[in-house]
Design an enzyme around this catalytic site. Structure first.
Site, mmCIF file in Angstrom:
data_model
loop_
_atom_site.group_PDB
_atom_site.id
_atom_site.type_symbol
_atom_site.label_atom_id
_atom_site.label_comp_id
_atom_site.label_asym_id
_atom_site.label_seq_id
_atom_site.Cartn_x
_atom_site.Cartn_y
_atom_site.Cartn_z
ATOM 1 N N GLY A 85 0.848 -1.199 0.000
ATOM 2 C CA GLY A 85 0.000 0.000 0.000
ATOM 3 C C GLY A 85 0.875 1.238 0.000
ATOM 4 N N ASP B 187 0.803 -8.103 -5.803
ATOM 5 C CA ASP B 187 1.713 -8.927 -6.594
ATOM 6 C C ASP B 187 2.873 -9.509 -5.804
ATOM 7 O OD1 ASP B 187 0.253 -8.524 -8.986
ATOM 8 O OD2 ASP B 187 1.002 -6.469 -8.971
ATOM 9 N N THR C 126 5.287 1.974 6.079
ATOM 10 C CA THR C 126 3.887 1.660 6.312
ATOM 11 C C THR C 126 3.276 2.617 7.326
ATOM 12 O OG1 THR C 126 2.296 0.154 7.348
ATOM 13 C CG2 THR C 126 4.565 -0.297 7.845
ATOM 14 N N ASP D 84 1.070 1.769 9.180
ATOM 15 C CA ASP D 84 0.670 0.950 10.335
ATOM 16 C C ASP D 84 1.765 0.904 11.420
ATOM 17 O OD1 ASP D 84 -1.469 0.415 8.688
ATOM 18 O OD2 ASP D 84 -0.711 -1.534 8.047
ATOM 19 N N ARG E 42 -23.129 14.730 20.415
ATOM 20 C CA ARG E 42 -23.135 13.379 19.856
ATOM 21 C C ARG E 42 -21.898 12.591 20.268
ATOM 22 N NH1 ARG E 42 -24.611 15.086 13.649
ATOM 23 N NH2 ARG E 42 -26.873 14.885 13.853
ATOM 24 N N GLU F 56 -9.298 -0.193 13.017
ATOM 25 C CA GLU F 56 -10.098 -1.074 12.146
ATOM 26 C C GLU F 56 -10.006 -2.533 12.603
ATOM 27 O OE1 GLU F 56 -8.510 -0.818 8.156
ATOM 28 O OE2 GLU F 56 -6.508 -1.412 8.787
ATOM 29 N N HIS G 28 -8.651 5.636 3.259
ATOM 30 C CA HIS G 28 -7.405 5.874 2.524
ATOM 31 C C HIS G 28 -6.923 7.321 2.573
ATOM 32 C CE1 HIS G 28 -8.632 1.949 1.136
ATOM 33 N NE2 HIS G 28 -7.369 1.745 0.821
#
Ligand code: F6P
Length: 358
Positions: free
Chosen positions: A11, A75, A135, A137, A172, A232, A282
Site C-alpha cells: 500500500g 503482486d 507503512t 501501520d 453526539r 479497524e 485511505h
C-alpha cells in the site's frame, strides 16, 4: 556498483517519493550511479516494466504522497497472479533474469512486511537487495518507526479535531475508524493527540458495556459529547475483528473495516445518545508528507545507497533510537510489531483518563 534499481511495493504511503528522491540524488550526485525504477511494485519486475530515474524526475517530489513509480499490494513474485482468476506462478527466476538483463547491481525494495519478505527471498537467491521500511501501520518489529506513520497520525489527528467540534455542537458520540490493520499504533497515537474519550485497539479487546459506561458517566458529568477512536482491527472480548472483504487475488487477502458502524449502532441502542460513525480510510495514506517523514525517508534513502556502496546486502535500513542503522532482512520480516498492552504509551493514556473499553 554501477546501476541501482528501486521499487515501491505494498500500500502506498507518504514518504515513498522522499526515499526515491534521496536514493536518486545520493546515487547520482555522490557516486555517479545510474538509477532505474521498476513500475507498480513487483509487477514491474516480473513484467520488466521500468523507467530511468534522473535528477529531473525527483525535483519537487519530497512532499508528495503516493509514489512516482506506482505500487501494488497484490503482486507476490513468488506466487504471481497475472490476471485475476489465474493460478499463482513462481516468477522469481524471471525477476532475477530481468535484473541481470538490465545490468542491475543492487535492488532497493521500499515496502512493508510483504514487500520486504520477497526482498529477503531474492536475497536468499543470491541477489544483492536492500530494504527500506514503510507503512502507515508502523507494524515492523525491526525498526522503531516506519516512514509514513507520522504523516498518517497527523492526518488522523486533524480529522479527530474536526469531528470534535461537530460532536460538541450536536452533543453526539463520534466513532472514528482508523487504519492500522492488526496493530493499534495509529489509533493509539492519534487518539491520544486528538483527546479521544476512548481508544479501542486490536491488542486490548473491548467490552461494549464498559465502553458505554464511560460514555454515560461523561454525559452524566455534563460532557455531552464523546470521541471514540477505534482501530479497524479492534475486536470485542470473545469476538472477532470486522472483515470488510476477502480478496482471493491478494497475498494478504483480508481487508478490515466496518467496526465503527457496528459500534455506533450498539452505543446508540444502549445509551439513546445520537452517535455517528466516520471511517477515515485511505485519506490516511495520502496528503503532504510531514516534515518528520520527509527527514526520516531521506535518512533511509541515503543509508540504503551507503550500504550498497559498502557492499552490505540482505539488510533493511532501520531507525534504532536516534540513529539510522540496519538489520538483516531475515530478522526484519515475519514478526509484526503490535502494541504491548502494558507499554508506556498505554499507561500514559490511562493516566489521563482515556478508556480502552476494558
Ligand atoms: O497496510 C496499510 C493499510 O492502509 C492498512 O492500514 C489497511 O488495512 C490496508 O492497507 C488497506 O489496504 P487496501 O489499500 O488494499 O484497501
Amino acid at each position: 556498483m554501477k546501476k541501482i534499481a528501486i521499487l515501491t511495493g505494498g500500500g502506498d504511503c507518504p514518504g515513498l517519493n522522499a526515499v526515491i528522491r534521496a536514493v536518486t540524488k545520493t546515487a547520482i550526485n555522490k557516486y555517479k550511479l545510474e538509477v532505474i525504477g521498476f513500475k507498480d511494485g513487483y509487477r514491474g519486475l516480473v513484467e520488466n516494466m521500468w523507467q530511468p530515474i534522473e535528477m529531473k524526475d525527483v525535483i519537487g517530489i519530497i512532499e508528495k504522497g503516493g509514489t512516482i513509480l506506482g505500487s501494488s499490494n497484490r503482486d507476490n513474485p513468488f506466487a504471481y497472479i497475472k490476471n485475476r482468476g489465474d493460478m499463482p506462478v513462481d516468477m522469481s527466476k524471471k525477476c532475477i533474469q530481468n535484473l541481470n538483463k538490465n545490468e542491475v547491481d543492487c535492488l532497493i525494495v521500499i515496502g512493508g512486511d510483504g514487500t520486504l519478505t520477497s526482498g529477503r527471498d531474492f536475497s536468499r537467491m543470491g541477489f544483492p537487495v536492500i530494504g527500506v521500511p514503510k507503512t502507515i501501520d508502523n507494524d515492523l518489529s525491526a525498526t522503531d518507526i516506519t516512514f509514513g506513520f507520522n504523516t498518517a497520525v497527523t492526518t488522523a489527528t486533524e480529522a479527530i479535531d474536526k469531528l470534535r467540534t461537530t460532536a460538541e455542537s450536536h452533543h453526539r458520540v463520534m466513532v472514528v475508524e482508523i487504519m492500522g490493520r492488526y496493530a493499534g499504533w495509529l489509533a493509539l497515537e492519534s487518539g491520544i493527540a486528538g483527546a479521544a474519550t476512548a481508544i479501542l485497539i486490536p491488542e486490548i479487546p473491548y467490552d461494549i458495556d464498559k465502553l458505554c459506561k464511560v460514555i454515560k458517566k461523561r454525559s452524566d458529568n455534563g460532557k455531552s459529547f464523546s470521541i471514540i477512536a477505534v482501530s479497524e482491527g479492534a475486536k470485542p472480548k470473545d469476538g472477532e475483528m470486522t472483515v470488510s472483504k476477502v480478496l482471493d487475488y491478494s497475498p494478504d487477502s483480508i481487508r478490515l473495516g466496518g467496526i465503527a458502524n457496528k459500534l455506533a449502532e450498539q452505543i446508540e441502542e444502549r445509551l439513546h445518545i445520537e452517535t455517528r460513525a466516520v471511517t477515515l480510510g485511505h485519506i490516511q495514506r495520502g496528503g503532504q508528507t510531514s516534515p518528520y517523514d520527509r527527514v526520516l525517508s531521506t535518512r533511509y534513502g541515503v543509508k540504503a545507497i551507503e550500504l550498497a556502496m559498502q557492499g552490505v546486502f540482505g539488510k533493511m535500513v532501520a531507525l534504532q533510537g536516534n540513529k539510522v542503522g540496519y538489520v538483516s532482512l531475515e530478522e526484519a520480516v515475519g514478526q509484526l510489531k503490535t502494541v504491548p498492552p502494558n507499554c508506556e504509551l498505554i499507561d500514559v493514556a490511562r493516566s489521563i483518563g482515556v478508556s480502552f473499553g476494558d
